[in-house]
Design a protein around this motif. Sequence first.
Motif, mmCIF file in Angstrom:
data_model
loop_
_atom_site.group_PDB
_atom_site.id
_atom_site.type_symbol
_atom_site.label_atom_id
_atom_site.label_comp_id
_atom_site.label_asym_id
_atom_site.label_seq_id
_atom_site.Cartn_x
_atom_site.Cartn_y
_atom_site.Cartn_z
ATOM 1 N N PHE A 51 0.810 -1.226 0.000
ATOM 2 C CA PHE A 51 0.000 0.000 0.000
ATOM 3 C C PHE A 51 0.842 1.274 0.000
ATOM 4 O O PHE A 51 0.406 2.324 0.470
ATOM 5 N N ASP A 52 2.056 1.176 -0.539
ATOM 6 C CA ASP A 52 2.895 2.365 -0.683
ATOM 7 C C ASP A 52 2.475 3.080 -1.956
ATOM 8 O O ASP A 52 2.445 2.494 -3.028
ATOM 9 N N GLY A 53 2.154 4.358 -1.860
ATOM 10 C CA GLY A 53 1.643 5.072 -3.019
ATOM 11 C C GLY A 53 2.675 5.470 -4.040
ATOM 12 O O GLY A 53 2.329 5.943 -5.111
ATOM 13 N N GLY A 54 3.977 5.321 -3.737
ATOM 14 C CA GLY A 54 5.006 5.722 -4.682
ATOM 15 C C GLY A 54 5.201 4.693 -5.773
ATOM 16 O O GLY A 54 5.650 3.574 -5.519
ATOM 17 N N ASP A 55 4.886 5.043 -7.018
ATOM 18 C CA ASP A 55 4.912 4.064 -8.100
ATOM 19 C C ASP A 55 6.042 4.302 -9.094
ATOM 20 O O ASP A 55 6.024 3.765 -10.202
ATOM 21 N N SER A 56 7.045 5.101 -8.729
ATOM 22 C CA SER A 56 8.169 5.307 -9.652
ATOM 23 C C SER A 56 8.904 4.000 -9.906
ATOM 24 O O SER A 56 9.393 3.755 -11.022
ATOM 25 N N ASP A 115 -4.721 -11.109 0.467
ATOM 26 C CA ASP A 115 -5.553 -10.871 -0.718
ATOM 27 C C ASP A 115 -5.645 -9.380 -1.043
ATOM 28 O O ASP A 115 -5.601 -8.982 -2.215
ATOM 29 N N GLU A 116 -5.769 -8.561 -0.014
ATOM 30 C CA GLU A 116 -5.874 -7.121 -0.234
ATOM 31 C C GLU A 116 -4.561 -6.553 -0.784
ATOM 32 O O GLU A 116 -4.573 -5.702 -1.684
ATOM 33 N N ASP A 120 -4.052 -4.873 -4.527
ATOM 34 C CA ASP A 120 -3.456 -3.547 -4.681
ATOM 35 C C ASP A 120 -2.269 -3.600 -5.644
ATOM 36 O O ASP A 120 -2.121 -2.729 -6.511
ATOM 37 N N LEU A 121 -1.434 -4.636 -5.520
ATOM 38 C CA LEU A 121 -0.289 -4.776 -6.419
ATOM 39 C C LEU A 121 -0.739 -4.944 -7.862
ATOM 40 O O LEU A 121 -0.188 -4.324 -8.775
ATOM 41 N N ARG A 122 -1.737 -5.801 -8.093
ATOM 42 C CA ARG A 122 -2.212 -6.027 -9.467
ATOM 43 C C ARG A 122 -2.724 -4.732 -10.081
ATOM 44 O O ARG A 122 -2.457 -4.423 -11.245
ATOM 45 N N GLN A 133 -2.983 -8.964 -16.105
ATOM 46 C CA GLN A 133 -2.801 -10.107 -15.218
ATOM 47 C C GLN A 133 -1.314 -10.429 -14.997
ATOM 48 O O GLN A 133 -0.845 -11.518 -15.332
ATOM 49 N N PRO A 134 -0.548 -9.502 -14.456
ATOM 50 C CA PRO A 134 0.853 -9.814 -14.154
ATOM 51 C C PRO A 134 0.945 -10.773 -12.978
ATOM 52 O O PRO A 134 0.022 -10.867 -12.160
ATOM 53 N N ARG A 135 2.051 -11.484 -12.904
ATOM 54 C CA ARG A 135 2.263 -12.350 -11.750
ATOM 55 C C ARG A 135 2.508 -11.488 -10.522
ATOM 56 O O ARG A 135 3.341 -10.586 -10.536
ATOM 57 N N VAL A 136 1.771 -11.782 -9.463
ATOM 58 C CA VAL A 136 1.882 -11.034 -8.215
ATOM 59 C C VAL A 136 2.020 -12.034 -7.073
ATOM 60 O O VAL A 136 1.275 -13.009 -7.000
ATOM 61 N N ASP A 137 2.978 -11.804 -6.202
ATOM 62 C CA ASP A 137 3.187 -12.682 -5.046
ATOM 63 C C ASP A 137 3.240 -11.852 -3.781
ATOM 64 O O ASP A 137 3.847 -10.771 -3.757
ATOM 65 N N VAL A 138 2.635 -12.382 -2.729
ATOM 66 C CA VAL A 138 2.718 -11.771 -1.405
ATOM 67 C C VAL A 138 3.323 -12.807 -0.475
ATOM 68 O O VAL A 138 2.787 -13.906 -0.317
#
Length: 429
Positions: free
Chosen positions: A29-34, A81-82, A86-88, A99-104
Amino acid sequence: MTHVNALQDDSNDTLHPVAGPVIVALKPFDGGDSAIAMANWLAGRRHVELQAMSVIEMGDVGTMVAGLPPLPEEYYQRERDEVAADLRSRVAAAGAGPQPRVDVAEGPPGSTVAASAAERRASAIVIGTGQHGMLGRFLYGERALEVVRSAASPVLVVPPSAEPPIRRAIAAVDFSQASLRAAIGAMEMLDAGGRLTLVHVESASRHLDDRALRGDEESERRVGALFARFLDALPETVGLQLDTITLRGDAVGALLRYAEEQEADLIACGRRRHSIVERLLVGSVSTALIRGAPCSVLVAPEHPEDDDVDVRLVFGEVRPSTDPNEWRTLLQTVSDRNSGRRARLSLRPVSPGGVESVDRGYLLLALDYDRRGGRADIVLGDPHVMGSHLTHRITGIHRIETVTDPDGRDARVEFDTKSGRCMLDFVGA
């Protein structure tokens, strides 16, 4: 020194394989997307998949407070899940696909990210520095550095203000395999017409006497030769400007000042597990650059297989010795290896009024050191006159330095003395 590359494209798979995905590691949930934008751009350049991951530290969510019972498992699953959703959303918004691969994952952030990247054979890890100034690093403070220290892949650390493309880069060069990987990584990230400067930093001379000035001249000669070999080891690339510069002073301070003056988008450096050659860029330089650089920093690690190929034989080696107890064995060993080789003997006095001399065309017959007499003997022979020999006796020695070439053969023996410097260069086979 300037070297402009405008040749055909090539790659160096041994030094920098790029088949694996680019992994962007994000704080939940970090808003910095650089970091996402940079990772997506890098994956596109390399034609590899972009994957995203985040790490949850269970001790940071309030469940470990003394006296409270553990929360139900469904709570943790809901949090995972949340975070994944957020990552996706953030990665898709950067244009990486729906649909990128996302892992938590759960665990210590630095080692967890590094282990996951190693398992996937990632070509690079991209991480952000957070939104809270120089101390607000990725994954709660200095966690970005934990990733860098643990990772087997190159790590790109991205500040909030960074955005692709990269047009101006500098690479810190200590002539190690790690710095070669860093330079290649920087070259791969530059747009056509971009500029890469290879920067070597040497400590400034403390004294401006004649001996220091002559030492500086010899240092410049040696660094120039090392740069030439370093450039030869780089892949040929179309449309990039490539130049070199040697700075003096503190390594980190000099690099940061130069990067600011040049308005660099990227600083690339190597991270070594241990020192193999006597170099300036040692220890925590990569750490200090990450903490202090306003631009992105690419850190390339030294690989375990680098130990199998001694980098001293790739770029040459300088071995200084200041212990007279070592000198007889050292010189006799060099003599045994090089007896009969053509040699050139040069004498450079410290005094401006001293006489410089050069003897060429002789063959080395013997080298020796007399500990009791405090002198070294260099015996040369004339190949055209049977039985002839010329002996030079050198006294007042305070250091002997041997230099090998990239093939590991002896190239030079230097004697630093009170009155000047004596250099024995081997010529040809």
